[in-house]
Design a protein around this motif. Structure first.
Motif, short mmCIF file in Angstrom:
data_model
loop_
_atom_site.label_atom_id
_atom_site.label_comp_id
_atom_site.label_asym_id
_atom_site.label_seq_id
_atom_site.Cartn_x
_atom_site.Cartn_y
_atom_site.Cartn_z
N GLU A 140 0.82 -1.16 0.01
CA GLU A 140 0.04 0.07 -0.07
C GLU A 140 1.04 1.06 0.02
OE1 GLU A 140 -3.34 0.02 -0.15
OE2 GLU A 140 -3.28 -2.18 -0.29
N SER A 141 0.34 2.39 -0.71
CA SER A 141 1.08 3.56 -0.61
C SER A 141 0.72 4.29 0.71
CB SER A 141 0.32 4.44 -1.64
OG SER A 141 -0.85 4.50 -1.54
N VAL A 142 1.28 5.42 1.13
CA VAL A 142 1.08 6.16 2.24
C VAL A 142 -0.24 6.99 1.97
CG1 VAL A 142 1.94 8.44 3.34
CG2 VAL A 142 3.54 6.74 2.31
N SER A 143 -1.05 6.76 2.92
CA SER A 143 -2.53 7.09 2.89
C SER A 143 -2.65 8.77 2.27
CB SER A 143 -3.18 7.33 4.29
OG SER A 143 -2.43 8.15 5.13
N ALA A 144 -1.63 9.45 2.56
CA ALA A 144 -1.73 10.87 2.07
C ALA A 144 -1.48 10.86 0.62
CB ALA A 144 -0.92 11.97 2.75
N PHE A 145 -0.94 10.00 0.02
CA PHE A 145 -0.60 9.93 -1.44
C PHE A 145 -1.15 8.67 -2.31
CE2 PHE A 145 1.80 9.66 -5.17
CZ PHE A 145 2.67 10.96 -5.45
N ASN A 146 -2.53 8.77 -2.31
CA ASN A 146 -3.27 7.78 -3.14
C ASN A 146 -2.84 7.69 -4.36
OD1 ASN A 146 -5.14 5.86 -4.11
ND2 ASN A 146 -6.77 6.74 -3.12
N ILE A 147 -2.13 6.35 -4.63
CA ILE A 147 -1.57 6.27 -6.24
C ILE A 147 -2.61 5.89 -7.18
CG2 ILE A 147 0.57 5.41 -5.51
CD1 ILE A 147 0.00 2.76 -6.08
N GLU A 148 -3.94 5.58 -6.81
CA GLU A 148 -5.00 5.44 -7.63
C GLU A 148 -5.63 6.74 -8.11
OE1 GLU A 148 -5.54 2.56 -8.74
OE2 GLU A 148 -4.15 1.50 -7.58
N ARG A 149 -5.56 7.59 -7.29
CA ARG A 149 -6.00 8.96 -7.45
C ARG A 149 -5.51 9.98 -6.76
NH1 ARG A 149 -12.63 10.97 -7.63
NH2 ARG A 149 -12.35 13.03 -8.80
N VAL A 150 -4.50 10.60 -7.23
CA VAL A 150 -3.75 11.47 -6.37
C VAL A 150 -4.49 13.11 -6.33
CG1 VAL A 150 -1.43 12.65 -6.15
CG2 VAL A 150 -1.64 10.63 -7.09
N LYS A 151 -4.69 13.46 -5.12
CA LYS A 151 -5.49 14.76 -5.07
C LYS A 151 -4.42 15.65 -4.30
CE LYS A 151 -10.08 12.49 -4.27
NZ LYS A 151 -11.13 12.42 -3.32
N LEU A 152 -4.30 16.82 -4.94
CA LEU A 152 -3.30 17.80 -4.42
C LEU A 152 -4.00 18.38 -3.03
CD1 LEU A 152 -1.89 19.68 -7.49
CD2 LEU A 152 -1.24 17.78 -6.55
N SER A 153 -5.24 18.32 -3.04
CA SER A 153 -5.86 18.95 -1.80
C SER A 153 -5.49 18.06 -0.63
CB SER A 153 -7.37 18.87 -1.89
OG SER A 153 -7.92 17.80 -2.15
N GLU A 154 -5.32 16.85 -0.78
CA GLU A 154 -4.83 15.82 0.32
C GLU A 154 -3.42 16.07 0.49
OE1 GLU A 154 -6.01 11.91 -0.57
OE2 GLU A 154 -8.26 12.20 -0.47
N LEU A 155 -2.65 16.33 -0.50
CA LEU A 155 -1.28 16.55 -0.16
C LEU A 155 -0.99 17.97 0.55
CD1 LEU A 155 0.53 15.50 -3.54
CD2 LEU A 155 0.82 14.37 -1.28
N SER A 156 -1.88 18.91 0.15
CA SER A 156 -1.61 20.32 0.81
C SER A 156 -2.04 20.04 2.20
CB SER A 156 -2.35 21.16 0.01
OG SER A 156 -2.01 21.54 -1.25
N ASP A 157 -3.08 19.32 2.32
CA ASP A 157 -3.67 18.99 3.94
C ASP A 157 -2.38 18.53 4.69
OD1 ASP A 157 -5.62 20.17 3.40
OD2 ASP A 157 -6.82 18.56 3.25
N PHE A 158 -1.68 17.36 4.23
CA PHE A 158 -0.67 16.94 4.77
C PHE A 158 0.24 17.68 5.24
CE2 PHE A 158 3.64 14.81 4.61
CZ PHE A 158 3.33 13.94 5.80
N TYR A 159 0.77 18.44 4.20
CA TYR A 159 1.82 19.34 4.56
C TYR A 159 1.61 20.51 5.66
CZ TYR A 159 4.39 17.42 0.46
OH TYR A 159 4.90 16.43 -0.36
N LYS A 160 0.32 21.00 5.40
CA LYS A 160 -0.23 22.06 6.53
C LYS A 160 -0.15 21.44 7.76
CE LYS A 160 -3.67 25.57 6.56
NZ LYS A 160 -4.95 26.21 6.05
#
Length: 409
Positions: A140-160
């Motif tokens: 499995e990938s890291v939860s914040a980086f979903n390889i099936e459908r990468v969402k920049l909003s989720e990445l942004s939330d992780f970094y914030k």
């Protein structure tokens, strides 16, 4: 074009997340993908090297996790902006580049070892070796980086929420050899583990929260007797507010002259930092004394807005005093005394941690004994705890903890 070579080309086209190409596992992976059109000896060598590295890193069953984690911990223009809550301010072409990079990283995670073997250009020449090659699993990938459908909003939330770069991966740091180094195994102490000194701790917590919320706050001096939890309080606060973007950098007293360098390294980062100076005290002629004075107030290299200084000391005024010093032949004796006291006065918040009296000491002992499930009567526990404290030279929370630990041996 097959999936293997397509993934190789895509990863080589990374722009914003290009920093992950320096990671040893990913470099080895790219060498393997490139060898998919090379002679058997080169392909098999690259395959064996890559699998060996996966085994060494303990990721033979979670390669996708390793790759996406490397992407999350990469420090770049997007992760820095997102950590500061400004990802939406980036130019559209940069956002498009981030999306492209995420797709490329996802394609690498989806590529299996069977894909690589079956698509190898000279598969027929390696014959029976192919089925015998060791296999790894993508996992499995890291939860914040979903390889099936990468969402920049989720990445942004992780970094914030977690910061970026090494400050996302680690929460505690130390200044060493002219740079900020992560503490791989920090003290995991929590605020809930403390007994007593609640009013003192509340003052430090309130100041820290004001700092994190952008309100008026102060550099803080925690002073008092040994073993009363001054340093532990600072560490626990760092653990408690990590999710709010707080990081701790411990700076040895003897390296205070490096403060301007440290300031340059953290001033532009979106996280908030406590610069922690432990067990602080000075001799009168100590050169680092004037360095710290300049840091706290008045120096050209002032602390940045995203940093506070928290120091602990057994001395209220930080400088070792003596009657000889008071009887100095300095003509302006009062000015000499003012110089001695001026450093501690530059901490806007001073919190005293004094030794507990007998009642407070025993309250700590009883609470720790209950947690440890020690079955002794209160009277026996009191007598033995007092005797233990007498042998240690006085009562303190540290003494109470050591006493309980001695009963568990």
């Amino acid at each position: 074009m097959n999936k293997t070579y397509n993934a190789y080309l895509l990863i080589n086209s990374l722009s914003v997340f290009r920093g992950i190409l320096s990671r040893s596992v990913i470099k080895s992976y790219l060498r393997l993908l490139k060898s998919s059109v090379k002679p058997p000896e080169e392909f098999l060598s690259a395959y064996g090297e890559f699998y060996s590295l996966l085994a060494e890193r303990g990721v033979t069953e979670k390669l996708s996790y390793y790759i996406t984690q490397a992407a999350l911990f990469d420090e770049n223009c997007f992760s820095l902006a997102a950590a500061a809550g400004k990802a939406d301010k980036l130019p559209k072409n940069v956002t498009a580049a981030v999306s492209h990079d995420c797709e490329a990283i996802a394609s690498l995670c989806k590529l299996s070892c069977d894909d690589i073997i079956n698509e190898y250009q000279y598969l027929s020449e390696i014959g029976e070796l192919a089925p015998a090659l060791p296999r790894w699993k993508q996992g499995e990938s890291v939860s914040a980086f979903n390889i099936e459908r990468v969402k920049l909003s989720e990445l942004s939330d992780f970094y914030k929420q977690n910061g970026c770069g090494m400050f996302a991966r680690y929460k505690a740091f130390i200044w060493r050899d002219g740079d900020i180094r992560p503490v791989v195994h920090p003290d995991k102490i929590e605020l809930s583990s403390f007994i007593g000194y609640q009013s003192q701790r509340d003052k430090v917590i309130e100041n820290t929260l004001a700092f994190l919320e952008g309100k008026t706050c102060n550099n803080c001096l925690l002073y008092g007797d040994m073993g009363t939890g001054k340093s532990s309080t600072v560490k626990a606060i760092g653990n408690a507010f990590r999710q709010k973007g707080l990081r701790i950098v411990e700076m040895p007293k003897e390296r205070l002259s490096d403060f301007p360098i440290l300031v340059d390294k953290i001033a532009a980062l979106p996280m908030k930092f406590i610069i922690f100076i432990d067990d602080l005290s000075f001799q009168r002629q100590d050169k680092s004394y004037t360095s710290l004075k300049a840091v706290l107030e008045g120096g050209l290299a002032a602390r940045p807005d995203n940093a506070l200084i928290y120091a602990t000391s057994n001395r209220r005024h930080l400088v070792k005093e003596s009657w000889q010093g008071r009887d100095t032949d300095d003509i302006h004796r009062r000015d000499n005394m003012q110089e001695t006291l001026s450093l501690s006065d530059r901490f806007g918040l001073s919190v005293c941690f004094g030794n507990p009296d007998k009642k407070e000491y025993l309250e700590i002992v009883f609470a720790l004994a209950e947690k440890a499930k020690i079955k002794l009567s209160p009277d026996e526990l009191s007598v033995r705890a007092e005797s233990f404290a007498l042998g240690r030279g006085g009562r303190s929370p540290r003494c109470a903890k050591q006493f309980i630990e001695s009963l568990l041996v």
